[in-house]
Write a protein that holds these residues in place. Structure first.
Motif, PDB file in Angstrom:
ATOM      1  N   GLY A  49       0.809  -1.215   0.000  1.00 26.43           N
ATOM      2  CA  GLY A  49       0.000   0.000   0.000  1.00 26.43           C
ATOM      3  C   GLY A  49       0.840   1.263   0.000  1.00 26.43           C
ATOM      4  N   PRO A  50       0.190   2.421  -0.047  1.00 28.89           N
ATOM      5  CA  PRO A  50       0.918   3.694  -0.146  1.00 28.89           C
ATOM      6  C   PRO A  50       1.717   4.046   1.099  1.00 28.89           C
ATOM      7  CG  PRO A  50      -1.435   4.071   0.169  1.00 28.89           C
ATOM      8  CD  PRO A  50      -1.272   2.610  -0.077  1.00 28.89           C
ATOM      9  N   HIS A  51       1.354   3.492   2.250  1.00 25.91           N
ATOM     10  CA  HIS A  51       2.067   3.809   3.493  1.00 25.91           C
ATOM     11  C   HIS A  51       2.815   2.571   4.015  1.00 25.91           C
ATOM     12  CE1 HIS A  51       0.078   7.666   3.568  1.00 25.91           C
ATOM     13  NE2 HIS A  51      -1.108   7.084   3.525  1.00 25.91           N
ATOM     14  N   ALA A  52       3.344   1.770   3.099  1.00 25.11           N
ATOM     15  CA  ALA A  52       4.059   0.549   3.492  1.00 25.11           C
ATOM     16  C   ALA A  52       5.446   0.886   4.025  1.00 25.11           C
ATOM     17  CB  ALA A  52       4.176  -0.388   2.301  1.00 25.11           C
ATOM     18  N   PHE A  53       5.835   0.217   5.085  1.00 25.52           N
ATOM     19  CA  PHE A  53       7.227   0.278   5.543  1.00 25.52           C
ATOM     20  C   PHE A  53       7.604  -1.100   6.090  1.00 25.52           C
ATOM     21  CE2 PHE A  53       4.255   2.414   8.280  1.00 25.52           C
ATOM     22  CZ  PHE A  53       4.517   2.041   9.593  1.00 25.52           C
ATOM     23  N   PRO A  54       7.992  -2.004   5.176  1.00 28.73           N
ATOM     24  CA  PRO A  54       8.259  -3.396   5.538  1.00 28.73           C
ATOM     25  C   PRO A  54       9.650  -3.672   6.086  1.00 28.73           C
ATOM     26  CG  PRO A  54       8.511  -3.122   3.180  1.00 28.73           C
ATOM     27  CD  PRO A  54       8.091  -1.778   3.722  1.00 28.73           C
ATOM     28  N   GLU A  55      10.526  -2.642   6.098  1.00 21.08           N
ATOM     29  CA  GLU A  55      11.927  -2.913   6.453  1.00 21.08           C
ATOM     30  C   GLU A  55      12.092  -3.487   7.845  1.00 21.08           C
ATOM     31  OE1 GLU A  55      12.208   1.067   4.112  1.00 21.08           O
ATOM     32  OE2 GLU A  55      10.692  -0.093   5.198  1.00 21.08           O
ATOM     33  N   SER A  56      11.228  -3.098   8.778  1.00 22.20           N
ATOM     34  CA  SER A  56      11.380  -3.560  10.157  1.00 22.20           C
ATOM     35  C   SER A  56      11.208  -5.068  10.261  1.00 22.20           C
ATOM     36  CB  SER A  56      10.375  -2.852  11.068  1.00 22.20           C
ATOM     37  OG  SER A  56      10.473  -3.331  12.387  1.00 22.20           O
ATOM     38  N   SER A  57      10.113  -5.588   9.717  1.00 24.14           N
ATOM     39  CA  SER A  57       9.897  -7.029   9.789  1.00 24.14           C
ATOM     40  C   SER A  57      10.897  -7.785   8.912  1.00 24.14           C
ATOM     41  CB  SER A  57       8.460  -7.381   9.372  1.00 24.14           C
ATOM     42  OG  SER A  57       8.156  -6.861   8.105  1.00 24.14           O
ATOM     43  N   GLN A  58      11.326  -7.185   7.821  1.00 26.06           N
ATOM     44  CA  GLN A  58      12.338  -7.821   6.980  1.00 26.06           C
ATOM     45  C   GLN A  58      13.672  -7.932   7.724  1.00 26.06           C
ATOM     46  OE1 GLN A  58      12.202  -5.192   3.597  1.00 26.06           O
ATOM     47  NE2 GLN A  58      10.658  -6.415   2.533  1.00 26.06           N
ATOM     48  N   ALA A  59      14.012  -6.901   8.481  1.00 22.09           N
ATOM     49  CA  ALA A  59      15.252  -6.944   9.269  1.00 22.09           C
ATOM     50  C   ALA A  59      15.152  -7.970  10.388  1.00 22.09           C
ATOM     51  CB  ALA A  59      15.553  -5.565   9.843  1.00 22.09           C
TER      52      ALA A  59
ATOM     53  N   ILE B  88       6.670 -15.744  10.919  1.00 26.25           N
ATOM     54  CA  ILE B  88       5.423 -15.601  10.162  1.00 26.25           C
ATOM     55  C   ILE B  88       5.096 -14.114  10.067  1.00 26.25           C
ATOM     56  CG2 ILE B  88       3.004 -16.286  10.000  1.00 26.25           C
ATOM     57  CD1 ILE B  88       3.703 -18.560  11.999  1.00 26.25           C
ATOM     58  N   SER B  89       5.409 -13.507   8.929  1.00 28.18           N
ATOM     59  CA  SER B  89       5.202 -12.074   8.733  1.00 28.18           C
ATOM     60  C   SER B  89       3.934 -11.853   7.915  1.00 28.18           C
ATOM     61  CB  SER B  89       6.410 -11.459   8.020  1.00 28.18           C
ATOM     62  OG  SER B  89       6.225 -10.077   7.809  1.00 28.18           O
ATOM     63  N   LEU B  90       2.954 -11.145   8.493  1.00 25.41           N
ATOM     64  CA  LEU B  90       1.659 -10.944   7.853  1.00 25.41           C
ATOM     65  C   LEU B  90       1.420  -9.457   7.582  1.00 25.41           C
ATOM     66  CD1 LEU B  90      -0.501 -13.383  10.023  1.00 25.41           C
ATOM     67  CD2 LEU B  90       0.717 -13.862   7.897  1.00 25.41           C
ATOM     68  N   ASP B  91       0.631  -9.190   6.560  1.00 24.29           N
ATOM     69  CA  ASP B  91       0.341  -7.817   6.123  1.00 24.29           C
ATOM     70  C   ASP B  91      -0.929  -7.319   6.809  1.00 24.29           C
ATOM     71  OD1 ASP B  91       0.164  -5.435   4.782  1.00 24.29           O
ATOM     72  OD2 ASP B  91      -0.052  -6.317   2.785  1.00 24.29           O
ATOM     73  N   GLU B  92      -0.861  -6.117   7.411  1.00 25.06           N
ATOM     74  CA  GLU B  92      -2.071  -5.548   8.004  1.00 25.06           C
ATOM     75  C   GLU B  92      -3.057  -5.091   6.937  1.00 25.06           C
ATOM     76  OE1 GLU B  92      -0.795  -2.282  10.455  1.00 25.06           O
ATOM     77  OE2 GLU B  92      -0.898  -0.861   8.804  1.00 25.06           O
ATOM     78  N   GLY B  93      -2.585  -4.957   5.693  1.00 22.92           N
ATOM     79  CA  GLY B  93      -3.483  -4.815   4.555  1.00 22.92           C
ATOM     80  C   GLY B  93      -4.132  -3.480   4.321  1.00 22.92           C
ATOM     81  N   GLY B  94      -3.876  -2.502   5.150  1.00 21.81           N
ATOM     82  CA  GLY B  94      -4.432  -1.179   4.906  1.00 21.81           C
ATOM     83  C   GLY B  94      -5.846  -0.968   5.371  1.00 21.81           C
ATOM     84  N   SER B  95      -6.416  -1.935   6.109  1.00 27.19           N
ATOM     85  CA  SER B  95      -7.771  -1.752   6.639  1.00 27.19           C
ATOM     86  C   SER B  95      -7.866  -2.441   7.995  1.00 27.19           C
ATOM     87  CB  SER B  95      -8.815  -2.340   5.697  1.00 27.19           C
ATOM     88  OG  SER B  95      -8.840  -3.755   5.776  1.00 27.19           O
TER      89      SER B  95
END
Length: 413
Positions: free
Chosen positions: A65-75, A97-104
């Protein structure tokens, strides 16, 4: 008239009974013996099987999504992968197990539900999102599931007994910038601009009010701007107020846009203080030729530090092809702290024992943090409240002052 049984008949009957008894007795003894052996051996076999099963650790983050910041869980995953490569925890690997909050809120709740309902998930580490805490913090508490977050934004993250942010967060970041402006830069007229993202204005305002009370000092009046708002009107207002120092809480893209507008309006010559999202090489290059001083408030040890711990983090991020940023530092430290707790557990590693190990962990120094890390039994957590000011010089960030700026607890209920 019935005949009486003869002796031969009675003997035959007894011999038959004895034969039947001899045939039946071994089976009668064998059944309980087998049952006893099964009862004795099954727990050991089951425990051995459980000892070989992976230790499940989860995360709920803004991965898209437009406000994604995945670096934390990737690190966090990069660090856990390194732990697994070195033998895991007592020979058991960690399954991340890294899951996406999905924007909603609906998808954020669904992601947390999957982790909460899996009894083998012992903790969360490295989460970073906008919705997770607001939607799921009470549910983590009800499930007794600890979440060590790499990058927390929502005020709800800092008001939960079972969510522990590893970063300063924008509210402590704003407070540390105010302290730095007053005490080190000796600002005469300080202005503060904040992006008015959902749920954040209240946290900013509360942080400023409590800082003023705790430090008996005057704090700036907060001016809010919409994420897509034209910067020009507010910047003209800043110029009209005669501000010599301006704090801006925006993320990297907003910092670049507002800096360009400020330069065009002739406001670029004032001193600008940004929060840790602006601590990037891209911002350093873009603002290198601007007039006026530029500072950022780093939440962790500078990522170009030559210390051995910083070098280890940097190598790990580079091997995983992840950006060097405060986001990846937060995820790395969150996973590292959880692994320390896992190694302290004596006996079965369960959600209950891991939660207890985290809560009982004594104040722990970490080379990337400016203050000892501690969780304890608290209604709210903000354990990393120390920031290090960095100054932009010739396109690079340098430590502005060797002393970390520590902010008191501001968001606890």
């Amino acid at each position: 008239m019935m005949k009486r049984p003869t002796g031969a008949g009675r003997g035959a009957s007894l011999r038959g009974a004895r034969s039947a008894l001899l045939w039946w007795r071994p089976s009668a003894l064998l059944l309980p013996l087998c049952l006893c052996l099964w009862l004795l051996l099954w727990p050991a076999a089951h425990a051995q099987q459980g000892a070989q099963r992976p230790i499940k650790v989860g995360a709920v983050s803004a991965l898209s999504g437009p406000h994604a910041f995945p670096e934390s869980s990737q690190a966090a995953k990069a660090y856990i992968d390194a732990v697994n490569a070195a033998g895991g925890i007592g020979g058991r690997r960690i399954e991340y197990i890294s899951l996406d909050e999905g924007g909603s809120p609906t998808t954020a709740m669904a992601a947390a539900t999957r982790l909460i309902n899996d009894a083998e998930v012992v903790a969360l580490a490295g989460s970073s999102g906008l919705l997770d805490c607001a939607v799921n913090a009470p549910r983590y508490e009800a499930a007794r599931l600890m979440s060590l977050q790499g990058a927390s934004v929502s005020p709800a993250c800092f008001r939960s007994s079972h969510v522990v942010p590893l970063n300063n967060g924008p509210y402590v970041g704003l407070a540390s910038a105010v302290l730095f402006a007053h005490r080190t830069l000796r600002s005469r007229k300080l202005c503060a601009l904040a992006l008015d993202l959902p749920g954040m204005a209240e946290g900013y305002q509360q942080a400023l009010e409590r800082l003023g009370t705790a430090k008996a000092m005057e704090v700036p009046q907060l001016q809010l701007a919409g994420p897509e708002q034209d910067p020009a009107p507010l910047l003209r207002d800043v110029k009209g107020q005669g501000c010599d120092t301006v704090i801006f809480t925006g993320h990297e893209a907003a910092v670049l846009r507002w800096s360009e507008a400020a330069h065009a309006l002739g406001v670029g010559s004032v001193t600008w203080i940004y929060l840790t999202p602006a601590y990037t090489d891209r911002v350093a290059r873009a603002l290198a030729s601007r007039d006026g001083a530029v500072y950022v408030m780093a939440e962790f040890e500078p990522w170009k530090s030559r210390s051995l711990p910083a070098q280890d983090w940097r190598r790990l991020m580079q091997d995983a092809r992840l950006p060097l940023s405060s986001l990846s530092q937060g995820g790395y430290v969150a996973a590292q702290m959880l692994v320390r707790a896992l190694r302290q557990v004596e006996g079965p590693i369960t959600r209950e024992t891991v939660t207890r190990a985290l809560q009982q962990m004594p104040p722990t120094s970490h080379p990337l943090l400016g203050m000892p890390f501690e969780i304890g039994h608290r209604r709210a957590h903000n354990p990393n409240r120390a920031a290090l000011p960095l100054k932009l010089q010739q396109g690079n960030w340098y430590i502005a002052t060797p002393a970390w700026i520590e902010v008191p607890e501001l968001l606890a209920p």
